[in-house]
Design a protein around this motif. Structure first.
Motif, PDB file in Angstrom:
ATOM      1  N   GLY A   1     -16.547  29.759 -17.791  1.00 49.43           N
ATOM      2  CA  GLY A   1     -15.790  30.000 -16.572  1.00 49.43           C
ATOM      3  C   GLY A   1     -16.110  31.356 -15.980  1.00 49.43           C
ATOM      4  O   GLY A   1     -16.313  31.511 -14.769  1.00 49.43           O
ATOM      5  N   ASP A   2     -16.180  32.358 -16.860  1.00 46.18           N
ATOM      6  CA  ASP A   2     -16.509  33.706 -16.414  1.00 46.18           C
ATOM      7  C   ASP A   2     -17.919  33.744 -15.818  1.00 46.18           C
ATOM      8  O   ASP A   2     -18.165  34.376 -14.780  1.00 46.18           O
ATOM      9  N   ALA A   3     -18.850  33.038 -16.477  1.00 40.30           N
ATOM     10  CA  ALA A   3     -20.233  33.004 -15.993  1.00 40.30           C
ATOM     11  C   ALA A   3     -20.293  32.390 -14.606  1.00 40.30           C
ATOM     12  O   ALA A   3     -20.996  32.878 -13.714  1.00 40.30           O
ATOM     13  N   ARG A   4     -19.547  31.308 -14.436  1.00 37.04           N
ATOM     14  CA  ARG A   4     -19.562  30.638 -13.135  1.00 37.04           C
ATOM     15  C   ARG A   4     -19.079  31.589 -12.045  1.00 37.04           C
ATOM     16  O   ARG A   4     -19.645  31.641 -10.959  1.00 37.04           O
ATOM     17  N   ALA A   5     -18.047  32.372 -12.335  1.00 40.06           N
ATOM     18  CA  ALA A   5     -17.524  33.314 -11.341  1.00 40.06           C
ATOM     19  C   ALA A   5     -18.596  34.317 -10.939  1.00 40.06           C
ATOM     20  O   ALA A   5     -18.822  34.569  -9.748  1.00 40.06           O
ATOM     21  N   TRP A   6     -19.269  34.896 -11.934  1.00 37.72           N
ATOM     22  CA  TRP A   6     -20.352  35.844 -11.669  1.00 37.72           C
ATOM     23  C   TRP A   6     -21.401  35.229 -10.754  1.00 37.72           C
ATOM     24  O   TRP A   6     -21.823  35.814  -9.746  1.00 37.72           O
ATOM     25  N   LEU A   7     -21.842  34.040 -11.151  1.00 37.17           N
ATOM     26  CA  LEU A   7     -22.936  33.395 -10.426  1.00 37.17           C
ATOM     27  C   LEU A   7     -22.522  33.069  -8.999  1.00 37.17           C
ATOM     28  O   LEU A   7     -23.312  33.240  -8.057  1.00 37.17           O
ATOM     29  N   GLU A   8     -21.290  32.617  -8.821  1.00 34.43           N
ATOM     30  CA  GLU A   8     -20.856  32.270  -7.469  1.00 34.43           C
ATOM     31  C   GLU A   8     -20.828  33.501  -6.563  1.00 34.43           C
ATOM     32  O   GLU A   8     -21.265  33.450  -5.406  1.00 34.43           O
ATOM     33  N   VAL A   9     -20.317  34.604  -7.102  1.00 32.57           N
ATOM     34  CA  VAL A   9     -20.269  35.834  -6.297  1.00 32.57           C
ATOM     35  C   VAL A   9     -21.681  36.280  -5.931  1.00 32.57           C
ATOM     36  O   VAL A   9     -21.970  36.585  -4.764  1.00 32.57           O
ATOM     37  N   GLY A  10     -22.564  36.280  -6.944  1.00 35.12           N
ATOM     38  CA  GLY A  10     -23.947  36.691  -6.685  1.00 35.12           C
ATOM     39  C   GLY A  10     -24.593  35.790  -5.652  1.00 35.12           C
ATOM     40  O   GLY A  10     -25.274  36.255  -4.715  1.00 35.12           O
ATOM     41  N   ASP A  11     -24.360  34.483  -5.820  1.00 31.72           N
ATOM     42  CA  ASP A  11     -24.924  33.500  -4.894  1.00 31.72           C
ATOM     43  C   ASP A  11     -24.462  33.789  -3.471  1.00 31.72           C
ATOM     44  O   ASP A  11     -25.262  33.830  -2.518  1.00 31.72           O
TER      45      ASP A  11
END
Lengths: 292, 412
Positions: free
Chosen positions: A67-77
């Motif tokens: 879940g934490d990884a997904r948050a990071w990736l979405e923000v970066g994206d």
């Protein structure tokens, strides 16, 4: 064998006690839902249960990590997509600037390029949870006002598999996204700005080429982020499935089969009643009652 | 001459019947007395006298009232009881050891799982003070739990030692009492001939009491008992109270089982401390041994990674989280399942022994116990015998009366 009344009484007590013990065991199994309450109930099952519990905890933690990884990736994206759009605008401006225009129009274009450059710089320096999004593991802003791109190269990783496997990198480095040194996006934008102001057509054309390169670079990073997102989502699905399997195995090892236990309880109740009835008749009248 | 002998003969019959009734009533009264052995009257016909026509019987003698005690059944029951008491004591104490560990629901493994989770949360938020505090709290919980188990076992050890001491005191009191009874029932110089029961009547009540004391003594210590033919019993000297029996079980628990469990706990703790402190970063997270563990690090001093590499580096936290699959967890599993197996085997052993005890007890009760029905029949037969003997006496009396008072009164 010679039987005395004392023996019959002692035997009755013992049988009653043994019946009650069995009854109590089934009752406590039903009440707690567990077949294995202490390790000594079934030592090998208890050991297996401990292993499964640890695996379950690790699995739950991996789900949190995902879940934490997904948050990071979405923000970066999101940030990278915005950057790509702004670069597209810059390219348009540059193309317009290449068609011979008056000085004041070119200055206006240069001004907009400059302001987009600042916008891109603040995107590159954006913070996520208080730390630089594109700065690796460091604390410093990766892009200084002059346009130099420096990050510490650190990767932010998240474990999304079982305890020893599958680790994904969830951050994008500023050096990868925006280039470094003389090829840094900001240096190139500076060059474009200068070329626009001075009406240097060759310079503008060269700058357009560099902007295309920068856009490709960003595109590559976006693709990486997208691929990582896919990995994280499939890991999420897999972890949820594994959780179900582990939970089922744990139940099999340590939980009691409710239906079976209820039937067993009924059986024990009936047996207990029967024992009580038998004991009620255990001490028959002795000869005393029959002698005058 | 023969008539007065006949009177005396019927008198012996009445006396024997009276003693028989007394014995039967004593048996009935003591039907539920623990350790009471049923008693039987032993009768023997008196030596005949030489009459004109040959030897004629002179009635019945009560030889003695004897306890129907089977020494072999006694020995068998005592041996099995000693074994069962030892296994039972051991199983009880081991069960408490296991209960103190609190596994699997409230034990060290739960705290350890939370610790690994806390380390992993630290990899997600390497600079968050809240998460660092969480890690330190988790460390403290692990230390507290391990110390708690160790302290619990120490208290249990003290209890067991006290129990052993109380048991030894009881043994000493029992030995003194047994020797006291020995002195009272001893026959001087018995030799090899049968004992003259008129001079040395059987002290049934004292013998029953001594057997009760011996039962308890053997249950406590598992000692052997030697019977001598001067009615005394000899106990081994010096008597080792913890060689067997219940006290033997407690001793075995203290020297073997508890010691093994402690060693395993210490090994686990040492491994855990070594792994935590030896992880990359070299931070001292736990200090001490089982029973005195402390957490020397504070939340502000805790580092998730090497700050020289980057402010948000997480190498230390990742390595610590990876310990989840390492040796400490495996050692804890060994400790818990080891204790579990020992408890299970002690309980099974105690249950098996208990079956043996029950069988031996039933055999002994069958031989020694009072059956109300039998006593009723005895009562009835002695009652009839008494009535009959009285009737005989009346008859002879009447015959004598005729002889004495109405013979030779012709002409009076």
């Amino acid at each position: 064998m010679r039987v005395t009344s004392e023996m019959m009484a002692a035997n009755s007590v013992r049988r009653l006690s043994s019946r009650l013990q069995q009854y109590e065991r089934v009752q406590s199994q039903l009440a707690t839902g567990r077949r294995v309450l202490r390790a000594s109930d079934d030592p090998s099952s208890a050991g297996r249960a401990m292993t499964l519990r640890t695996q379950l905890r690790a699995n739950d933690q991996a789900l949190r990590n995902a879940g934490d990884a997904r948050a990071w990736l979405e923000v970066g994206d999101g940030k990278l997509q915005t950057a790509v759009q702004r670069l597209h605008r810059v390219r348009d401006l540059a193309v317009r600037g290449a068609n011979a225009l008056g000085a004041s129009e070119r200055n206006a274009l240069a001004l907009e390029v400059s302001s987009i450059r600042e916008e891109l710089r603040s995107i590159a320096n954006s913070r996520y949870r208080g730390r630089p999004l594109f700065g690796g593991t460091g604390d410093a802003d990766p892009v200084d006002p002059a346009g130099a791109v420096v990050d510490d190269g650190g990767a932010v990783t998240r474990r999304i598999g079982d305890a020893t496997g599958e680790v994904v990198t969830v951050n994008v480095l500023a050096s990868d996204a925006f280039g470094t040194g003389a090829d840094s996006l900001f240096v190139r934008l500076d060059e474009l700005e200068t070329a626009l102001k001075s009406g240097d057509d060759a310079g503008i054309t060269a700058a357009i080429g560099h902007i295309d390169t920068a856009r490709e670079r960003l595109g590559t990073q976006l693709a990486t982020v997208g691929a990582t997102m896919n990995r994280v989502e499939s890991a999420d699905q897999r972890l949820t499935d594994i959780r179900l399997t582990l939970r089922g195995e744990l139940a099999q090892v340590q939980d009691v089969d409710m239906a079976e236990a209820v039937v067993e309880l009924q059986t024990q109740e009936v047996a207990y009643q029967a024992t009580l009835g038998a004991i009620g008749r255990a001490l028959p009248p002795s000869l005393v009652s029959f002698l005058r | 001459m023969s008539n007065s002998v006949g009177l005396y003969t019927s008198l012996t019959g009445i006396r024997a019947a009276q003693i028989g009734l007394d014995t039967a009533s004593n048996n009935v009264a003591n039907a539920n007395t623990a350790g009471y052995t049923r008693q039987r009257v032993e009768l023997r016909d008196r030596p005949p006298y030489a009459s004109a026509i040959g030897p004629l019987g002179t009635g019945v003698d009560v030889v003695t009232v004897r306890r129907l005690r089977d020494a072999f059944l006694d020995t068998r029951l005592r041996t099995t009881t000693a074994g069962a008491a030892g296994e039972q004591a051991r199983a009880e104490l081991l069960g408490t050891v296991e209960a103190i560990t609190g596994e699997p629901d409230a034990g060290i493994s739960v705290e350890l799982d939370q610790l690994w989770d806390a380390f992993e949360d630290l990899t997600l938020e390497p600079t968050s003070p809240a998460v660092k505090q969480q890690v330190v709290s988790a460390l403290q919980s692990v230390a507290d739990r391990i110390n708690g188990v160790s302290a619990g076992w120490t208290a249990l050890e003290a209890d067991a030692i006290e129990r052993r001491a109380a048991g030894i005191d009881e043994v000493n009191a029992l030995v003194t009492a047994i020797e006291d009874i020995n002195r009272q029932v001893e026959i001087p110089d018995p030799g090899n001939e049968p004992v003259d029961l008129q001079r040395f009547p059987l002290p049934n009540q004292l013998l029953d009491e001594r057997d009760r004391l011996l039962d308890r003594l053997v249950e406590l210590t598992g000692t052997g008992v030697t019977r001598n033919n001067d009615r005394t019993v000899t106990l081994p000297d010096p008597l080792d109270p913890v060689a067997g029996g219940e006290l033997g079980g407690v001793e075995r628990f203290l020297t073997t089982d508890l010691a093994t469990a402690r060693t395993q706990l210490d090994a686990f703790t040492t491994e855990l401390v070594a792994q935590l402190n030896g992880a990359p970063g070299g931070q001292t997270l736990l200090d001490g041994t089982a029973g005195s563990l402390t957490v020397p690090i504070t939340a502000t001093a805790l580092l998730a990674g090497d700050t020289a590499v980057g402010a948000y580096d997480t190498t230390y936290a990742e390595a610590l989280a990876g310990l989840r699959n390492g040796t400490p967890a495996a050692e804890l599993r060994t400790l818990v399942t080891g204790i579990g197996q020992r408890v299970a085997s002690a309980e099974r052993s105690a249950a098996a022994q208990s079956e043996l005890v029950h069988a031996a007890q039933m055999a002994r009760r069958s031989a020694h116990g009072v059956s109300i029905d039998e006593e009723m029949i005895s009562l009835v037969s002695y009652q009839r015998a008494l009535e009959a003997a009285s009737r005989v006496m009346t008859t002879i009396d009447q015959a004598l009366d005729v002889l004495v008072n109405r013979t030779g009164v012709v002409g009076r």
